[in-house]
Design a protein around this motif. Sequence first.
Motif, PDB file in Angstrom:
ATOM      1  N   ALA A  20      -1.563   5.329   3.754  1.00  0.00           N
ATOM      2  CA  ALA A  20      -1.907   4.624   2.525  1.00  0.00           C
ATOM      3  C   ALA A  20      -0.723   3.851   1.955  1.00  0.00           C
ATOM      4  O   ALA A  20      -0.919   2.850   1.260  1.00  0.00           O
ATOM      5  CB  ALA A  20      -2.454   5.601   1.490  1.00  0.00           C
ATOM      6  N   GLU A  21       0.492   4.295   2.243  1.00  0.00           N
ATOM      7  CA  GLU A  21       1.658   3.565   1.757  1.00  0.00           C
ATOM      8  C   GLU A  21       1.664   2.136   2.306  1.00  0.00           C
ATOM      9  O   GLU A  21       1.949   1.180   1.587  1.00  0.00           O
ATOM     10  CB  GLU A  21       2.965   4.276   2.134  1.00  0.00           C
ATOM     11  CG  GLU A  21       3.229   5.509   1.290  1.00  0.00           C
ATOM     12  CD  GLU A  21       3.083   6.813   2.060  1.00  0.00           C
ATOM     13  OE1 GLU A  21       2.457   6.817   3.147  1.00  0.00           O
ATOM     14  OE2 GLU A  21       3.573   7.822   1.558  1.00  0.00           O
ATOM     15  N   SER A  22       1.337   1.986   3.584  1.00  0.00           N
ATOM     16  CA  SER A  22       1.285   0.674   4.207  1.00  0.00           C
ATOM     17  C   SER A  22       0.082  -0.120   3.711  1.00  0.00           C
ATOM     18  O   SER A  22       0.197  -1.310   3.415  1.00  0.00           O
ATOM     19  CB  SER A  22       1.227   0.822   5.728  1.00  0.00           C
ATOM     20  OG  SER A  22       1.166  -0.437   6.349  1.00  0.00           O
ATOM     21  N   VAL A  23      -1.064   0.523   3.598  1.00  0.00           N
ATOM     22  CA  VAL A  23      -2.270  -0.158   3.118  1.00  0.00           C
ATOM     23  C   VAL A  23      -2.051  -0.675   1.696  1.00  0.00           C
ATOM     24  O   VAL A  23      -2.513  -1.759   1.342  1.00  0.00           O
ATOM     25  CB  VAL A  23      -3.512   0.757   3.207  1.00  0.00           C
ATOM     26  CG1 VAL A  23      -4.728   0.100   2.570  1.00  0.00           C
ATOM     27  CG2 VAL A  23      -3.812   1.106   4.666  1.00  0.00           C
ATOM     28  N   ALA A  24      -1.323   0.073   0.890  1.00  0.00           N
ATOM     29  CA  ALA A  24      -1.039  -0.366  -0.483  1.00  0.00           C
ATOM     30  C   ALA A  24      -0.263  -1.686  -0.482  1.00  0.00           C
ATOM     31  O   ALA A  24      -0.453  -2.519  -1.376  1.00  0.00           O
ATOM     32  CB  ALA A  24      -0.259   0.706  -1.236  1.00  0.00           C
ATOM     33  N   ARG A  25       0.573  -1.897   0.521  1.00  0.00           N
ATOM     34  CA  ARG A  25       1.340  -3.144   0.615  1.00  0.00           C
ATOM     35  C   ARG A  25       0.503  -4.277   1.207  1.00  0.00           C
ATOM     36  O   ARG A  25       0.595  -5.417   0.762  1.00  0.00           O
ATOM     37  CB  ARG A  25       2.596  -2.937   1.462  1.00  0.00           C
ATOM     38  CG  ARG A  25       3.672  -2.122   0.793  1.00  0.00           C
ATOM     39  CD  ARG A  25       4.970  -2.117   1.592  1.00  0.00           C
ATOM     40  NE  ARG A  25       4.838  -1.546   2.926  1.00  0.00           N
ATOM     41  CZ  ARG A  25       4.913  -0.239   3.195  1.00  0.00           C
ATOM     42  NH1 ARG A  25       5.123   0.630   2.228  1.00  0.00           N
ATOM     43  NH2 ARG A  25       4.802   0.200   4.431  1.00  0.00           N
ATOM     44  N   THR A  26      -0.304  -3.965   2.219  1.00  0.00           N
ATOM     45  CA  THR A  26      -1.044  -5.017   2.917  1.00  0.00           C
ATOM     46  C   THR A  26      -2.375  -5.359   2.254  1.00  0.00           C
ATOM     47  O   THR A  26      -2.878  -6.462   2.428  1.00  0.00           O
ATOM     48  CB  THR A  26      -1.308  -4.622   4.387  1.00  0.00           C
ATOM     49  OG1 THR A  26      -2.083  -3.427   4.428  1.00  0.00           O
ATOM     50  CG2 THR A  26       0.005  -4.436   5.138  1.00  0.00           C
ATOM     51  N   SER A  27      -2.944  -4.423   1.532  1.00  0.00           N
ATOM     52  CA  SER A  27      -4.239  -4.633   0.873  1.00  0.00           C
ATOM     53  C   SER A  27      -4.212  -4.110  -0.559  1.00  0.00           C
ATOM     54  O   SER A  27      -4.961  -3.191  -0.910  1.00  0.00           O
ATOM     55  CB  SER A  27      -5.353  -3.933   1.664  1.00  0.00           C
ATOM     56  OG  SER A  27      -5.455  -4.447   2.962  1.00  0.00           O
ATOM     57  N   PRO A  28      -3.371  -4.689  -1.407  1.00  0.00           N
ATOM     58  CA  PRO A  28      -3.280  -4.178  -2.777  1.00  0.00           C
ATOM     59  C   PRO A  28      -4.583  -4.305  -3.550  1.00  0.00           C
ATOM     60  O   PRO A  28      -4.810  -3.573  -4.520  1.00  0.00           O
ATOM     61  CB  PRO A  28      -2.168  -5.027  -3.404  1.00  0.00           C
ATOM     62  CG  PRO A  28      -2.110  -6.267  -2.579  1.00  0.00           C
ATOM     63  CD  PRO A  28      -2.509  -5.847  -1.191  1.00  0.00           C
ATOM     64  N   ASP A  29      -5.463  -5.202  -3.106  1.00  0.00           N
ATOM     65  CA  ASP A  29      -6.745  -5.364  -3.794  1.00  0.00           C
ATOM     66  C   ASP A  29      -7.594  -4.090  -3.745  1.00  0.00           C
ATOM     67  O   ASP A  29      -8.377  -3.828  -4.665  1.00  0.00           O
ATOM     68  CB  ASP A  29      -7.525  -6.553  -3.229  1.00  0.00           C
ATOM     69  CG  ASP A  29      -7.712  -6.541  -1.724  1.00  0.00           C
ATOM     70  OD1 ASP A  29      -7.066  -5.738  -1.014  1.00  0.00           O
ATOM     71  OD2 ASP A  29      -8.508  -7.370  -1.224  1.00  0.00           O
ATOM     72  N   LEU A  30      -7.417  -3.271  -2.714  1.00  0.00           N
ATOM     73  CA  LEU A  30      -8.172  -2.014  -2.654  1.00  0.00           C
ATOM     74  C   LEU A  30      -7.763  -1.067  -3.777  1.00  0.00           C
ATOM     75  O   LEU A  30      -8.619  -0.524  -4.472  1.00  0.00           O
ATOM     76  CB  LEU A  30      -7.979  -1.335  -1.286  1.00  0.00           C
ATOM     77  CG  LEU A  30      -8.876  -1.839  -0.178  1.00  0.00           C
ATOM     78  CD1 LEU A  30      -8.403  -1.311   1.172  1.00  0.00           C
ATOM     79  CD2 LEU A  30     -10.310  -1.448  -0.430  1.00  0.00           C
ATOM     80  N   GLY A  31      -6.479  -0.884  -3.952  1.00  0.00           N
ATOM     81  CA  GLY A  31      -6.009  -0.017  -5.033  1.00  0.00           C
ATOM     82  C   GLY A  31      -6.420  -0.541  -6.392  1.00  0.00           C
ATOM     83  O   GLY A  31      -6.825   0.225  -7.274  1.00  0.00           O
TER      84      GLY A  31
END
Length: 154
Positions: free
Chosen positions: A73-84
């Motif tokens: 999730a740390e990487s996803v937070a950077r690549t897809s901030p729209d999800l958070g």
Amino acid sequence: MTRRRLSVDGQPVEVDAALGESLLSVLRSAGRTAPKLACGRGECGACTVQIDGRPVMSCAILAATVTGDVVTAESVARTSPDLGEAFADNIAFQCGFCTPGQIVRADALLRDNPCPSRAEVAQGMIGNVCRCTGYVQIVDAVCDVARQREAAPQ
């Protein structure tokens, strides 16, 4: 103990892994805190990561068998901030314990199916348990991201 090199969030990570040790345990030992230990049996999804883009429950995967790139999730937070942002906007979490795993699974779902129906989102998120929200807000958040991405200029 065996010294191994894993690719985690696109970076090489040297880890010590005992025979039979889970990927979750190794990730946590390496300082990755987003995957959470809850059930320890691959039933709840709090520990969800992606291996080569496929969501898996890291508590049920032996670290010694991992050869692909592990995404947390740390990487996803950077690549897809729209999800958070969508999870926050839709109040798709209360305690937040399951949220990293939910977001990792949602990221994989939207990559494989950029324009899912509500039913496809609900089906695609099965395996990630949330004891707080009742899932409606989680489905709303994922559907909002899909709509926003579809409407975004290319």
